[in-house]
Motif scaffolding. Structure first.
Motif, PDB file in Angstrom:
ATOM      1  N   ASP A 198       0.831  -1.207   0.000  1.00  0.00           N
ATOM      2  CA  ASP A 198       0.000   0.000   0.000  1.00  0.00           C
ATOM      3  C   ASP A 198       0.864   1.256   0.000  1.00  0.00           C
ATOM      4  O   ASP A 198       0.610   2.207  -0.742  1.00  0.00           O
ATOM      5  N   ARG A 202       1.268   4.031  -3.057  1.00  0.00           N
ATOM      6  CA  ARG A 202       0.884   5.407  -2.718  1.00  0.00           C
ATOM      7  C   ARG A 202       2.011   6.384  -3.039  1.00  0.00           C
ATOM      8  O   ARG A 202       1.768   7.476  -3.555  1.00  0.00           O
ATOM      9  N   SER A 206       1.602   9.325  -5.821  1.00  0.00           N
ATOM     10  CA  SER A 206       1.737  10.698  -5.326  1.00  0.00           C
ATOM     11  C   SER A 206       2.894  11.421  -5.996  1.00  0.00           C
ATOM     12  O   SER A 206       2.854  12.633  -6.199  1.00  0.00           O
ATOM     13  N   VAL A 226      -4.688   5.052  -1.953  1.00  0.00           N
ATOM     14  CA  VAL A 226      -4.896   6.471  -1.654  1.00  0.00           C
ATOM     15  C   VAL A 226      -4.344   7.276  -2.824  1.00  0.00           C
ATOM     16  O   VAL A 226      -3.175   7.133  -3.189  1.00  0.00           O
TER      17      VAL A 226
END
Length: 497
Positions: A198, A202, A206, A226
């Motif tokens: 995860d 992410r 990002s 996310v």
């Protein structure tokens, strides 16, 4: 006395060698731009062979902006008709020669190959990508691994490439380095069958601050996604396992697709899906992964309704939403629709188009009702149903449509186009027919209502139901007198995942 003129000499016929030289001259007369366009349209192997036509063409070949490779690109002439690499050493050596002869950086590199052919070439693999990514001109990189059971590790120079604008990786391990120095210019990011944590996923997403298109397709081991993308416009997520997707910052998002295709775990799952807590069955020296048991355990631990609320709450600016959801979602949606917090989140969600897909008439009734009542600007509605089981159809659906949708703001004043994509079996039930009739009676801005069904070999089984619907169409009252209503057969239903 006038002198007679000598007889005219006959023109000598040209020799084949002269014609050949003229043809060579014509090829040589082509400017570099035209030659480059010609070579760019040829497979890499053929483009390399054509360099023998002129002494100038090798120089042009060495400046081709895009290199496309497959497993058979450098096969011997005797092996051109096979579908796999006939000599791993030749493949690597030939690619080295192509790069060694380059006169300008490669702008786009695309390879579709079984990465198993690089077994034993770990150092070369890293060195190759270091050279490619540090050339200063690489803008597009696509590495598609055709090996079903083996994932390669993405070389760290890829994460440091500052010039990339498009990155596509398939069947690989994302082992993200502690310090990311590249990827800021990436506008299109496609990750298929990647193995990642995860946190690692992410960080990569990002880091791609300029990304406008993001595709995450079956990311192994990832359970929580996310997404922060200030430039993100298109989002596509496909998963065979429960997945929680949170959009923290996506102010320019236009289109979102979420496909959750739970089904046959033994077919869709991989050993890479498992972490340290996998369920295994040992039989002698053979180690088997019990994917079905793992799937059941994950679904018991997953709150699908909460995951969906998390996803929907980040779509405030989206104009299109495509959902493809498994039957297992039906009971979860009962909670989603009646959950007060979910209702409040959905009430702030105003989009223009929601194509949906669902395998259960009762469940889709509640989902569509929720979307329409919480989206006053809804103009276009498409519903695709490619599965039907009359044992699941609810007899309360017509009353539900009337009670929960008849007075919806979008139905009354904005809905302009409605399209149903159905299998012929759906005519045995009445849910979509009753919904069509309700929309015709209530939608004052409706311009077109289409019912499109897929042709089947045993079409005659449903001819009576079909004829009944066709005879009803002209008799239905319409709030919009000019609304066009049609029902017709199509060869295939659209796919949104």
């Amino acid at each position: 006395m006038e002198q007679e003129a000598p007889p005219a000499k006959k023109a000598k016929p040209s020799h084949p060698q002269d014609d050949a030289s003229e043809e060579v001259d014509r090829l040589s007369a082509l400017d570099d731009g035209i030659v480059r366009e010609i070579l760019a349209r040829l497979p890499l192997r053929d483009a390399a062979v054509t360099t023998a036509l002129s002494s100038r063409w090798p120089r042009v070949f060495a400046t081709l902006p895009r290199l496309r490779l497959g497993p058979t690109t450098f096969n011997s002439r005797a092996s051109l008709d096979i579908g796999y690499c006939d000599d791993d050493d030749r493949w690597v050596d030939a690619l080295d020669r192509v790069l060694d002869g380059r006169l300008s950086p490669v702008a786009a590199f695309e390879v579709d190959a079984d990465m198993d052919l690089l077994e034993g070439y770990d150092d070369w693999f890293y060195s190759f990508f270091r050279t490619l990514c540090r050339s200063g001109g690489l803008q597009e990189l696509a590495v598609r691994n055709e090996h079903v059971h083996e994932c390669y590790v993405v070389p760290s120079p890829v994460y440091a490439c500052a010039t990339l604008t498009s990155l596509e990786l398939d069947a690989c391990h994302l082992r993200v380095p502690g310090k990311l120095t590249g990827l800021r210019a990436v506008r299109s990011l496609v990750l298929r069958r990647v193995v990642a944590t995860d946190v690692g996923l992410r960080r990569v997403v990002s880091r791609c601050r300029a990304v406008e298109r993001l595709v995450l397709d079956d990311c192994h081991r990832v359970r929580n996604v996310v997404i922060r993308g200030s430039s993100l416009k298109q989002l596509e997520i496909h998963s065979y396992r429960p997945l929680c997707v949170a959009l923290k910052k996506a102010p320019h998002l236009e289109s979102a697709k979420l496909s959750l295709g739970y089904g046959v775990a033994e077919v869709s799952w991989s050993i890479y899906n498992n972490s340290g807590s996998e369920i295994e069955s040992k039989r002698g020296s053979l180690q088997l992964y019990e994917f079905e048991a793992q799937e059941r355990r994950e679904q018991r631990k997953t709150d699908e309704a909460t995951n969906m609320v998390t996803f929907l709450s980040g779509l405030n600016c989206a104009k299109e939403l495509y959902l493809y959801l498994p039957y297992e979602y039906a009971k979860e949606y009962q909670h989603l629709i009646t959950n007060e917090v979910a209702q409040k989140m959905l009430l702030a969600w105003a989009a223009e188009a929601y194509p949906l897909s669902e395998n259960n008439d009762g469940a889709i009734a509640q989902v569509v009702s929720c979307l329409q009542n919480s989206s006053p600007n809804l103009k276009v509605l498409e519903i695709k149903n490619d599965f039907f089981d009359d044992r699941r159809a609810s007899t309360d659906v017509p009353d539900f449509w009337e009670k929960n949708m008849g007075a919806a703001e979008c139905v009354q004043n904005h809905l302009s186009t409605v399209t149903f994509y159905l299998n012929s079996e759906c005519f045995q039930g009445r849910s979509y027919i009753d919904l069509s009739k309700l929309l015709l009676m209530r939608a004052r801005a409706l311009e077109r209502l289409s019912i499109k069904y897929r042709r089947l070999e045993d079409q005659d089984r449903y001819s009576a139901e079909l004829e009944s619907v066709q005879s009803e169409l002209p008799l239905w009252p319409r709030a919009s007198p000019g609304a066009l209503v049609e029902i017709r057969a199509v060869d295939r239903l659209p796919s949104w995942y």
